[in-house]
Design a protein around this motif. Sequence first.
Motif, PDB file in Angstrom:
ATOM      1  N   VAL A 594     -21.930  15.315 -79.485  1.00  0.00           N
ATOM      2  CA  VAL A 594     -21.052  16.342 -78.915  1.00  0.00           C
ATOM      3  C   VAL A 594     -21.228  17.661 -79.661  1.00  0.00           C
ATOM      4  O   VAL A 594     -21.294  18.750 -79.044  1.00  0.00           O
ATOM      5  CB  VAL A 594     -19.591  15.861 -78.952  1.00  0.00           C
ATOM      6  CG1 VAL A 594     -18.627  17.021 -78.661  1.00  0.00           C
ATOM      7  CG2 VAL A 594     -19.375  14.737 -77.952  1.00  0.00           C
ATOM      8  N   SER A 597     -24.269  19.225 -78.484  1.00  0.00           N
ATOM      9  CA  SER A 597     -24.070  19.763 -77.132  1.00  0.00           C
ATOM     10  C   SER A 597     -23.344  21.097 -77.183  1.00  0.00           C
ATOM     11  O   SER A 597     -23.625  22.009 -76.384  1.00  0.00           O
ATOM     12  CB  SER A 597     -23.268  18.759 -76.289  1.00  0.00           C
ATOM     13  OG  SER A 597     -23.958  17.536 -76.174  1.00  0.00           O
ATOM     14  N   VAL A 598     -22.408  21.228 -78.125  1.00  0.00           N
ATOM     15  CA  VAL A 598     -21.714  22.507 -78.304  1.00  0.00           C
ATOM     16  C   VAL A 598     -22.705  23.582 -78.734  1.00  0.00           C
ATOM     17  O   VAL A 598     -22.700  24.705 -78.207  1.00  0.00           O
ATOM     18  CB  VAL A 598     -20.576  22.359 -79.334  1.00  0.00           C
ATOM     19  CG1 VAL A 598     -20.003  23.726 -79.708  1.00  0.00           C
ATOM     20  CG2 VAL A 598     -19.482  21.448 -78.792  1.00  0.00           C
ATOM     21  N   PRO A 603     -21.858  21.757 -71.821  1.00  0.00           N
ATOM     22  CA  PRO A 603     -20.588  21.033 -71.694  1.00  0.00           C
ATOM     23  C   PRO A 603     -20.696  19.766 -70.847  1.00  0.00           C
ATOM     24  O   PRO A 603     -19.953  18.815 -71.068  1.00  0.00           O
ATOM     25  CB  PRO A 603     -19.668  22.060 -71.035  1.00  0.00           C
ATOM     26  CG  PRO A 603     -20.587  23.028 -70.361  1.00  0.00           C
ATOM     27  CD  PRO A 603     -21.819  23.097 -71.200  1.00  0.00           C
ATOM     28  N   ALA A 606     -21.552  16.935 -73.082  1.00  0.00           N
ATOM     29  CA  ALA A 606     -20.419  16.609 -73.944  1.00  0.00           C
ATOM     30  C   ALA A 606     -19.368  15.810 -73.183  1.00  0.00           C
ATOM     31  O   ALA A 606     -18.788  14.842 -73.705  1.00  0.00           O
ATOM     32  CB  ALA A 606     -19.805  17.889 -74.513  1.00  0.00           C
ATOM     33  N   LEU A 607     -19.129  16.182 -71.925  1.00  0.00           N
ATOM     34  CA  LEU A 607     -18.146  15.457 -71.124  1.00  0.00           C
ATOM     35  C   LEU A 607     -18.638  14.057 -70.769  1.00  0.00           C
ATOM     36  O   LEU A 607     -17.845  13.114 -70.671  1.00  0.00           O
ATOM     37  CB  LEU A 607     -17.829  16.257 -69.856  1.00  0.00           C
ATOM     38  CG  LEU A 607     -17.009  17.540 -70.081  1.00  0.00           C
ATOM     39  CD1 LEU A 607     -16.938  18.369 -68.820  1.00  0.00           C
ATOM     40  CD2 LEU A 607     -15.603  17.191 -70.579  1.00  0.00           C
ATOM     41  N   ARG A 626     -12.918  18.559 -80.000  1.00  0.00           N
ATOM     42  CA  ARG A 626     -14.130  19.342 -80.282  1.00  0.00           C
ATOM     43  C   ARG A 626     -14.674  19.979 -79.012  1.00  0.00           C
ATOM     44  O   ARG A 626     -15.177  21.108 -79.047  1.00  0.00           O
ATOM     45  CB  ARG A 626     -15.186  18.444 -80.917  1.00  0.00           C
ATOM     46  CG  ARG A 626     -14.799  17.967 -82.295  1.00  0.00           C
ATOM     47  CD  ARG A 626     -15.978  17.489 -83.084  1.00  0.00           C
ATOM     48  NE  ARG A 626     -15.562  16.966 -84.380  1.00  0.00           N
ATOM     49  CZ  ARG A 626     -16.392  16.501 -85.300  1.00  0.00           C
ATOM     50  NH1 ARG A 626     -17.687  16.473 -85.057  1.00  0.00           N
ATOM     51  NH2 ARG A 626     -15.932  16.047 -86.459  1.00  0.00           N
ATOM     52  N   ILE A 627     -14.585  19.279 -77.903  1.00  0.00           N
ATOM     53  CA  ILE A 627     -15.072  19.858 -76.644  1.00  0.00           C
ATOM     54  C   ILE A 627     -14.185  21.023 -76.232  1.00  0.00           C
ATOM     55  O   ILE A 627     -14.664  22.087 -75.817  1.00  0.00           O
ATOM     56  CB  ILE A 627     -15.101  18.773 -75.549  1.00  0.00           C
ATOM     57  CG1 ILE A 627     -16.148  17.706 -75.886  1.00  0.00           C
ATOM     58  CG2 ILE A 627     -15.391  19.384 -74.185  1.00  0.00           C
ATOM     59  CD1 ILE A 627     -16.129  16.504 -74.975  1.00  0.00           C
ATOM     60  N   HIS A 628     -12.904  20.835 -76.368  1.00  0.00           N
ATOM     61  CA  HIS A 628     -11.965  21.878 -75.950  1.00  0.00           C
ATOM     62  C   HIS A 628     -12.087  23.120 -76.815  1.00  0.00           C
ATOM     63  O   HIS A 628     -11.978  24.255 -76.321  1.00  0.00           O
ATOM     64  CB  HIS A 628     -10.535  21.315 -75.998  1.00  0.00           C
ATOM     65  CG  HIS A 628      -9.521  22.229 -75.396  1.00  0.00           C
ATOM     66  ND1 HIS A 628      -8.625  22.970 -76.142  1.00  0.00           N
ATOM     67  CD2 HIS A 628      -9.267  22.547 -74.096  1.00  0.00           C
ATOM     68  CE1 HIS A 628      -7.866  23.689 -75.358  1.00  0.00           C
ATOM     69  NE2 HIS A 628      -8.224  23.450 -74.087  1.00  0.00           N
ATOM     70  N   HIS A 637     -15.059  21.831 -65.320  1.00  0.00           N
ATOM     71  CA  HIS A 637     -15.135  21.082 -66.584  1.00  0.00           C
ATOM     72  C   HIS A 637     -13.743  20.800 -67.149  1.00  0.00           C
ATOM     73  O   HIS A 637     -13.491  19.726 -67.727  1.00  0.00           O
ATOM     74  CB  HIS A 637     -15.959  21.864 -67.603  1.00  0.00           C
ATOM     75  CG  HIS A 637     -17.417  21.948 -67.239  1.00  0.00           C
ATOM     76  ND1 HIS A 637     -18.202  23.038 -67.573  1.00  0.00           N
ATOM     77  CD2 HIS A 637     -18.222  21.103 -66.546  1.00  0.00           C
ATOM     78  CE1 HIS A 637     -19.431  22.848 -67.131  1.00  0.00           C
ATOM     79  NE2 HIS A 637     -19.464  21.675 -66.495  1.00  0.00           N
ATOM     80  N   LEU A 641     -12.019  17.229 -68.028  1.00  0.00           N
ATOM     81  CA  LEU A 641     -11.473  16.902 -69.336  1.00  0.00           C
ATOM     82  C   LEU A 641     -10.040  16.392 -69.207  1.00  0.00           C
ATOM     83  O   LEU A 641      -9.644  15.411 -69.862  1.00  0.00           O
ATOM     84  CB  LEU A 641     -11.527  18.146 -70.235  1.00  0.00           C
ATOM     85  CG  LEU A 641     -11.030  17.981 -71.672  1.00  0.00           C
ATOM     86  CD1 LEU A 641     -11.857  16.949 -72.418  1.00  0.00           C
ATOM     87  CD2 LEU A 641     -11.075  19.325 -72.413  1.00  0.00           C
TER      88      LEU A 641
END
Length: 652
Positions: A594, A597-598, A603, A606-607, A626-628, A637, A641
Amino acid sequence: MYLSRQLRLLPRANIARSLSSSGAHYTTAAPAEDAPIEIPNRIERSPTDLLQALAGTVARDHTAPHYKYHDDPFLIPMSNAAKRSYAMSKESGRKAAKWIKEEHRELFMHQEAQPAIEKFAPSMVYTEDSVVDESSLAQLISQGELKDAVLVYNLLEQKGNPISPELKQSLLELVCFHNNEDPLPEEYIEERWFLQNNRRRERSGKTWKDGDLAEKLYSEIEPKTPQSYASLIRGMAKYLQCERAYALLQEAGEKQVQLDTNTFNSVIEIVSFLKDTAEQRWQLCTELLNEMSQQKLRPNLGTLNAVLQCISTFGNFKLARTAALQALPEFKQLGVNPSLGSYYFLLIIFCRERGPVSHVIVDILNDIAGKEFQIQHPKDTYFFATAMDVCRNHLHDKSLAKKVDELLHTGKNYDLVGDSFKESVYYRNYLALLCQTESFDDFMLSYNLLVPNIYIPEPGIMEEILRAIEINGGVEYVPRIWSDMVVFDHTHRESLLLYVLRILVDNKPNPDSPAQAQLPEQAAKVALDMFERVEEAIRRLRKVSFTGQMLGDILTLLVRGGSYEKATEVFAHIDKNQHRIPGTPSLNALLEFVDASVQEKSPSQALFALQYAVENNFDSRTLAKRIHEGFTLNETHLSKLKSLVGESFLDK
């Protein structure tokens, strides 16, 4: 060389002028008129003496394969299976040539060599219609041609031709020695080298042919002679017809037939098959020795080794030790010096797996250090493999192991290393001991000298090497070891693959170490290579498969090495086949994917990782956070999430 070549091309009249112009000056001493000419005695030389003398002027090239293999990168064997198949294929070519010579004998009847070379001529073919006599049988026996000798003997019997008792005795000895089976020809060296251990395993029980030609010949010889008794007793003892061999020995004693020392030796060797307990075996052994003494038979090296072999089978360690210490001085008083086979039996007697620790090998090495040995007994070839096993497993002593190795490479002692199996056992124990007791840098010096041209590590030794890398922090050596594992065909060993990945994942490179500067990229290449090879192995239905842990470690290494695109392919494989892959990647592997991916601003990937974590009951809050925080998500996206972790989590 250039000057001598020019002299040969010049006319004789111009030789002197050429010498003067070249500036060369030669002086010739005037022959002494009274000096006698002494012709030295002829020295018997073997066919390879000249080659050995030339080879002795050059140091061994450890990067070159054995001379029996072609020195070509595509033809150098890099695994134990390849070594065997390459050598045996060469032997097969010799067999094919011999078959052609025998099948088309009319093409090989000419003999240009003077004197004629028997090996180049086709062998005689005997059939039921062949005209034979005693001289034919005598010649075949002298040449060791067992099959043809038996055929000619049967022809003579059918035609009623008389056969002398001496010739029957010679045939009896040949048949008993080989148990009426054709031996492997001596010229097939490689087949002996690779098959000797298999034959020994196959012959672990009784293989004597009861009621066969040997016993028929023995019954025809009248009156019975010491030689006929000796031949049959030795044959039965060799092929483990133990009860009858001992009964014949007793019969000979009752009839006061004087047998020789070697016949008694053969029976002493099988005492362990005749009696069950150590006390009974030692009693029978001493009875046989006393009987030899009464018959005025002088013991030899075979007697010593037979006694030690009998003692080595004792389960009672105290009795075995006492008996061995009692026997050795007595034989030395008789002028019988031990051979390497004798020392092998001493190691078996004193250095037992469940017995007390013994340092008898120290005294043995002090006694024989620096000496060159020749084969004196069949068990001499067992010494070096057993001595190295004692150094590793019994004493765990590196210095003793190096002394054993030094002795092995003294003179022509390497000829006594045995067959391919014993050589492999020797180096397996040697490398394993060095791996456990030396620094890893020093170990790699020995490794580079021995691998792959002398020894190819088995998977167990590879695991020892990886363990040493893990303990010593030598992670920079892993790419080299992985390349060797590929060459040695160890890539279908799941335990080794997991070990390699674990070392690379757990030991992050030191940024201050120049040796580890390129390690992340190298580790990524190792991980990708492993992934592709396991995929190929699965297609070929080999016994290896992906596990969740393995794929998670591969994913981590690809991410750390900057191979993000390949990492996405690996994760796609994980996601697609998650119901067929046992286990799951670790949460840390998903976190690193992830984070990558950032950095790559992807994204969607990551999702996908978050969805995989939710489906497999991971604690997905850290991933979602971390994705948010790492992305500026669009509506699509963001809704994805929310559907995975819920709106309440995002509101926190």
